[in-house]
Enzyme design. Structure first.
Site, PDB file in Angstrom:
ATOM      1  N   SER A 205       0.675  -1.299   0.168  1.00  0.00           N
ATOM      2  CA  SER A 205      -0.085  -0.152  -0.006  1.00  0.00           C
ATOM      3  C   SER A 205       0.925   1.311  -0.009  1.00  0.00           C
ATOM      4  O   SER A 205       0.497   2.237  -0.471  1.00  0.00           O
ATOM      5  CB  SER A 205      -0.927  -0.098   1.270  1.00  0.00           C
ATOM      6  OG  SER A 205      -0.178   0.020   2.400  1.00  0.00           O
TER       7      SER A 205
ATOM      8  N   MET B 163      10.540  -6.855   4.702  1.00  0.00           N
ATOM      9  CA  MET B 163      10.656  -7.710   6.033  1.00  0.00           C
ATOM     10  C   MET B 163      11.911  -8.706   6.115  1.00  0.00           C
ATOM     11  O   MET B 163      11.869  -9.273   7.087  1.00  0.00           O
ATOM     12  CB  MET B 163       9.175  -8.723   6.251  1.00  0.00           C
ATOM     13  CG  MET B 163       7.943  -7.828   6.000  1.00  0.00           C
ATOM     14  SD  MET B 163       7.795  -6.522   7.367  1.00  0.00           S
ATOM     15  CE  MET B 163       7.889  -7.426   8.856  1.00  0.00           C
TER      16      MET B 163
ATOM     17  N   ILE C 223      15.963  -8.363   7.323  1.00  0.00           N
ATOM     18  CA  ILE C 223      17.152  -7.727   7.634  1.00  0.00           C
ATOM     19  C   ILE C 223      18.345  -7.416   6.324  1.00  0.00           C
ATOM     20  O   ILE C 223      18.557  -8.677   6.084  1.00  0.00           O
ATOM     21  CB  ILE C 223      17.629  -8.065   9.044  1.00  0.00           C
ATOM     22  CG1 ILE C 223      16.443  -8.064  10.185  1.00  0.00           C
ATOM     23  CG2 ILE C 223      18.856  -7.380   9.479  1.00  0.00           C
ATOM     24  CD1 ILE C 223      16.673  -8.744  11.404  1.00  0.00           C
TER      25      ILE C 223
ATOM     26  N   HIS D 193       8.884   2.844   9.159  1.00  0.00           N
ATOM     27  CA  HIS D 193       8.981   1.947  10.193  1.00  0.00           C
ATOM     28  C   HIS D 193       7.732   2.264  11.238  1.00  0.00           C
ATOM     29  O   HIS D 193       7.457   3.387  11.504  1.00  0.00           O
ATOM     30  CB  HIS D 193      10.269   1.895  11.163  1.00  0.00           C
ATOM     31  CG  HIS D 193      10.143   0.771  12.212  1.00  0.00           C
ATOM     32  ND1 HIS D 193      10.154  -0.384  12.149  1.00  0.00           N
ATOM     33  CD2 HIS D 193       9.779   1.072  13.673  1.00  0.00           C
ATOM     34  CE1 HIS D 193      10.120  -0.975  13.169  1.00  0.00           C
ATOM     35  NE2 HIS D 193       9.796  -0.084  14.212  1.00  0.00           N
TER      36      HIS D 193
ATOM     37  N   SER E  30       7.494   6.142  11.503  1.00  0.00           N
ATOM     38  CA  SER E  30       8.753   6.996  11.119  1.00  0.00           C
ATOM     39  C   SER E  30       9.117   6.407   9.749  1.00  0.00           C
ATOM     40  O   SER E  30       9.447   5.355   9.541  1.00  0.00           O
ATOM     41  CB  SER E  30       9.823   6.686  12.254  1.00  0.00           C
ATOM     42  OG  SER E  30       9.188   6.980  13.642  1.00  0.00           O
TER      43      SER E  30
ATOM     44  N   THR F 149      20.590   2.537   7.993  1.00  0.00           N
ATOM     45  CA  THR F 149      21.803   2.378   8.296  1.00  0.00           C
ATOM     46  C   THR F 149      22.171   0.882   8.717  1.00  0.00           C
ATOM     47  O   THR F 149      21.067   0.301   8.960  1.00  0.00           O
ATOM     48  CB  THR F 149      22.332   3.451   9.300  1.00  0.00           C
ATOM     49  OG1 THR F 149      21.777   2.832  10.683  1.00  0.00           O
ATOM     50  CG2 THR F 149      22.238   4.671   8.939  1.00  0.00           C
TER      51      THR F 149
ATOM     52  N   LEU G 134      19.625  -1.892  12.827  1.00  0.00           N
ATOM     53  CA  LEU G 134      18.356  -2.036  12.445  1.00  0.00           C
ATOM     54  C   LEU G 134      17.208  -0.974  12.878  1.00  0.00           C
ATOM     55  O   LEU G 134      17.444  -0.855  14.314  1.00  0.00           O
ATOM     56  CB  LEU G 134      17.999  -3.497  13.052  1.00  0.00           C
ATOM     57  CG  LEU G 134      16.757  -3.765  12.579  1.00  0.00           C
ATOM     58  CD1 LEU G 134      16.524  -4.204  10.895  1.00  0.00           C
ATOM     59  CD2 LEU G 134      16.325  -5.359  13.354  1.00  0.00           C
ATOM     60  N   ASP G 135      16.548  -0.262  12.207  1.00  0.00           N
ATOM     61  CA  ASP G 135      15.894   0.836  12.526  1.00  0.00           C
ATOM     62  C   ASP G 135      16.512   1.922  13.305  1.00  0.00           C
ATOM     63  O   ASP G 135      15.749   2.671  14.095  1.00  0.00           O
ATOM     64  CB  ASP G 135      14.537   0.124  13.228  1.00  0.00           C
ATOM     65  CG  ASP G 135      13.757  -0.647  12.397  1.00  0.00           C
ATOM     66  OD1 ASP G 135      13.591  -0.337  11.248  1.00  0.00           O
ATOM     67  OD2 ASP G 135      13.186  -1.754  12.893  1.00  0.00           O
TER      68      ASP G 135
ATOM     69  N   GLN H 215      -1.113   3.014   9.133  1.00  0.00           N
ATOM     70  CA  GLN H 215      -0.920   2.871   7.705  1.00  0.00           C
ATOM     71  C   GLN H 215      -1.412   4.133   6.808  1.00  0.00           C
ATOM     72  O   GLN H 215      -0.747   4.561   5.896  1.00  0.00           O
ATOM     73  CB  GLN H 215      -1.296   1.617   7.337  1.00  0.00           C
ATOM     74  CG  GLN H 215      -0.161   0.484   7.839  1.00  0.00           C
ATOM     75  CD  GLN H 215      -0.507  -0.901   7.625  1.00  0.00           C
ATOM     76  OE1 GLN H 215      -1.448  -0.887   6.671  1.00  0.00           O
ATOM     77  NE2 GLN H 215       0.093  -1.968   8.356  1.00  0.00           N
TER      78      GLN H 215
ATOM     79  N   GLU I 209       1.209   6.642   6.960  1.00  0.00           N
ATOM     80  CA  GLU I 209       2.263   6.263   6.335  1.00  0.00           C
ATOM     81  C   GLU I 209       2.160   6.550   4.730  1.00  0.00           C
ATOM     82  O   GLU I 209       3.023   7.103   4.195  1.00  0.00           O
ATOM     83  CB  GLU I 209       2.483   4.727   6.355  1.00  0.00           C
ATOM     84  CG  GLU I 209       2.866   4.325   7.508  1.00  0.00           C
ATOM     85  CD  GLU I 209       3.207   2.786   7.994  1.00  0.00           C
ATOM     86  OE1 GLU I 209       3.446   2.118   6.555  1.00  0.00           O
ATOM     87  OE2 GLU I 209       3.378   2.204   8.728  1.00  0.00           O
TER      88      GLU I 209
END
Ligand code: NHR
Ligand code: GAR
Length: 218
Positions: free
Chosen positions: A19, A96, A98, A115, A142, A147, A150-151, A177, A180
């Site tokens: 979305s 999804m 890493i 995120h 956010s 980087t 993670l997050d 969402q 977002e």
């Protein structure tokens, strides 16, 4: 703005519904962002984001992580696929997996993620349930530069929503969402206008270093 910008090219990485991808496709179609999505890549064959890409005439690529022995090998294939399109910007939109430090470093300063929490709160997964369980009065999303941590990359923009009494997790996720889909295209627009950069691990907008929490919109 009268300043002219060379059109940016974007590769979007998705794992699911897409979305956020759709919101970006729509903003570009409305000419509110001067950019071209040159490819959408998914690590899940069933990701509806791939169908959204096809419907918009965008190359849709599926790379199955189960075919690779390690994260390093998967990320090498992912990078090779991305580099065929030579994008200016990589956008994680509900991606999804890493990513390894080597991958992230290759695209440092040109990769964004959205995120679903008010970072630095709730890095990782299950953010909506964690906000409810903590009895938080507000929650949100956010956008940050990616980087290796993670997050943990510098935040550009946050959007807040209230958490109600006896909050239903699905309903909260829906409201986050909805925010977002407003905020991500805005940040991408800034990047594509050369207004947004990452310098020394900080987000810089219009030559101003942003605060740790980035800008905030309600
Ligand atoms: N990679 C790096 N290096 N840095 C970031 O900031 C990243 C990243 C990769 C993805 C998105 C992130 C989010 O917004 C993101 C940011 C997946 C997981 C996860 O635990 C955590 C955070 C994010 C994305 N993934 C599991 C894994 O083992 C798989 C979970 C699943 O498939 O359901 O990769 O939240
Ligand atoms: C979004 O809420 C995004 O913030 C979140 O997944 C959703 C994807 O929705 N991202 C993560 O949790 C990343 N780990 P979408 O596929 O409809 O854009």
């Amino acid at each position: 703005m009268t300043e002219q910008h060379v059109q940016k090219s974007i590769v979007v990485l998705v794992s699911g519904n897409g979305s956020n991808l759709q919101a970006i496709i729509d903003e570009i179609a409305e000419k509110r962002i001067n950019a071209k999505i040159v490819a959408v890549i998914a690590n899940q064959e069933t990701a509806y984001g791939l169908t959204r890409a096809e419907n918009a005439g965008i190359p849709a690529i599926y790379i199955d992580h189960k075919n690779f022995a390690s994260r390093e090998e998967y990320d090498k294939q992912l990078a090779d696929s991305i580099d065929e399109f030579n994008p200016n910007l990589i956008v994680l939109a509900g991606f999804m997996r890493i990513l390894t430090p080597a991958f992230v470093e290759r695209y440092q300063g040109r990769m964004l993620n959205i995120h679903p929490s008010l970072l630095p709160k709730y890095k990782g997964l299950h953010t909506h349930q964690r906000a409810i369980d903590a009895n938080d009065k507000e929650h949100g999303a956010s956008v940050h530069f990616v980087t290796p941590e993670l997050d943990g990359g510098p935040v550009v923009l946050q959007s807040k929503v209230p958490v109600f009494e006896q909050q239903d997790v699905q309903e909260l996720a829906q409201r986050v969402q909805q925010q977002e889909r407003q905020m991500y295209p805005l940040v991408i627009k800034w990047f594509c206008e050369d207004r947004l950069k990452m310098i020394n691990n900080r987000a810089v907008l219009d030559n101003q270093i942003l605060a740790d929490e980035g800008y905030a919109i309600e």
